[in-house]
Write a protein that holds these residues in place. Structure first.
Motif, PDB file in Angstrom:
ATOM      1  N   PHE A  29       0.831  -1.212   0.000  1.00  0.00           N
ATOM      2  CA  PHE A  29       0.000   0.000   0.000  1.00  0.00           C
ATOM      3  C   PHE A  29       0.862   1.258   0.000  1.00  0.00           C
ATOM      4  O   PHE A  29       0.526   2.252  -0.655  1.00  0.00           O
ATOM      5  CB  PHE A  29      -0.920   0.004   1.226  1.00  0.00           C
ATOM      6  N   ARG A  78       2.269   2.010  -3.434  1.00  0.00           N
ATOM      7  CA  ARG A  78       1.232   2.543  -4.320  1.00  0.00           C
ATOM      8  C   ARG A  78       0.699   3.881  -3.816  1.00  0.00           C
ATOM      9  O   ARG A  78      -0.099   4.524  -4.510  1.00  0.00           O
ATOM     10  CB  ARG A  78       0.066   1.553  -4.426  1.00  0.00           C
ATOM     11  N   ARG A  79       1.130   4.265  -2.603  1.00  0.00           N
ATOM     12  CA  ARG A  79       0.626   5.481  -1.939  1.00  0.00           C
ATOM     13  C   ARG A  79      -0.896   5.457  -1.833  1.00  0.00           C
ATOM     14  O   ARG A  79      -1.574   6.480  -2.015  1.00  0.00           O
ATOM     15  CB  ARG A  79       1.097   6.734  -2.667  1.00  0.00           C
ATOM     16  N   ASP A  80      -1.407   4.289  -1.540  1.00  0.00           N
ATOM     17  CA  ASP A  80      -2.844   4.094  -1.378  1.00  0.00           C
ATOM     18  C   ASP A  80      -3.203   4.338   0.090  1.00  0.00           C
ATOM     19  O   ASP A  80      -3.265   3.403   0.899  1.00  0.00           O
ATOM     20  CB  ASP A  80      -3.216   2.671  -1.815  1.00  0.00           C
ATOM     21  N   GLY A 129      -6.640   2.694   1.187  1.00  0.00           N
ATOM     22  CA  GLY A 129      -6.523   1.247   1.341  1.00  0.00           C
ATOM     23  C   GLY A 129      -5.739   0.869   2.583  1.00  0.00           C
ATOM     24  O   GLY A 129      -6.086  -0.087   3.294  1.00  0.00           O
ATOM     25  N   GLU A 181      -3.797  12.274   4.700  1.00  0.00           N
ATOM     26  CA  GLU A 181      -5.105  12.433   4.064  1.00  0.00           C
ATOM     27  C   GLU A 181      -5.661  13.828   4.299  1.00  0.00           C
ATOM     28  O   GLU A 181      -6.240  14.443   3.387  1.00  0.00           O
ATOM     29  CB  GLU A 181      -6.059  11.376   4.627  1.00  0.00           C
ATOM     30  N   TYR A 230       6.835   4.916   1.681  1.00  0.00           N
ATOM     31  CA  TYR A 230       5.847   5.828   1.082  1.00  0.00           C
ATOM     32  C   TYR A 230       6.537   7.048   0.471  1.00  0.00           C
ATOM     33  O   TYR A 230       6.231   7.460  -0.650  1.00  0.00           O
ATOM     34  CB  TYR A 230       4.850   6.262   2.156  1.00  0.00           C
TER      35      TYR A 230
END
Length: 242
Positions: A82, A85-87, A90, A114, A233
């Motif tokens: 995650f 993918r810098r999700d 998720g 976020e 990240y």
């Protein structure tokens, strides 16, 4: 029940057995638990509650402070995936699904990402540190209760000793020197409560230092892992470009 809970329970049982044996009047004679409580007087009842509380916190800490349960190494590959993918959404969903010390702290950092809309290392680390301190306070509370029990039980036993000696001197003042049986109960109360307080305090303090040191080690490991995840990240795009 973990090995620490079993070990400390065996220590308590062994010491209590030794106290019962030494409390017997003649060689090889033992005293039952009920007789010890009756002879020890009023102080044995709060000491009994202390012993139950001690065993509860030893078992609870043994289950809650397992390093594997707090750090969740089984989620390492998923978390890194995650992060690469810098999700953020998720990753936060994964953290919410697997509640633990590691996921709670990591989720606080991702929440800050976020909210800010970008990865600001100083803001993210501030959120991680704040949540780490909050979690540390929560986990340390049941550990500190063992320290409180270990420090209070001997004082309560000493109070029972003073109470027993007051009764013994009262019997003497009433002319009970010629009848040893009248003194036996008060002297027995004085000795048994002190021994019981120490029986409770010794394993409680041992458990306190063991759990505290292990938890501090776990916190240090968590800090290293969180730093690793955040670096994954942070440098995700650079590694893809390379």
């Amino acid at each position: 029940m973990s090995r620490w809970a079993i070990s400390f329970s065996l220590v308590v049982g062994w010491v209590a057995s030794a106290v019962a044996q030494t409390s017997g009047g003649t060689a090889g004679e033992t005293v039952s638990l009920g007789a010890l409580i009756q002879q020890g007087g009023w102080a044995m009842y709060p000491l009994g509650l202390f012993s139950l509380a001690m065993l509860y916190f030893i078992i609870r800490n043994s289950l809650m402070l397992r390093e594997r349960a707090m750090l969740r190494p089984d989620l390492k590959d998923e978390i890194e995936a995650f992060m690469r993918r810098r999700d953020v959404a998720g990753l936060r969903a994964l953290c919410a699904e697997h509640d633990s010390l590691m996921t709670t702290v990591l989720d606080a950092g991702m929440q800050r990402v976020e909210e800010a809309g970008e990865f600001d290392p100083s803001l993210v680390m501030e959120a991680v540190e704040d949540m780490s301190n909050e979690q540390m306070v929560g986990f340390m509370k049941p550990i500190n209760y063992l320290s409180i029990i270990g420090g209070t039980a001997p004082m309560l036993g000493l109070l029972g000793t003073v109470s027993g000696m007051i009764k013994a001197f009262s019997v003497i003042s009433q002319g009970g020197m010629g009848d040893p049986g009248k003194l036996a109960g008060s002297i027995g109360e004085a000795l048994i409560t002190t021994a019981t307080g120490l029986v409770i305090a010794i394993p409680a303090m041992m458990a306190y230092f063991v759990f505290k040191n292990n938890f501090i080690k776990t916190l240090s490991t968590m800090g290293r892992l969180v730093g690793h995840y955040l670096n994954v990240y942070r440098f995700a795009n650079k590694s893809e470009e390379a």
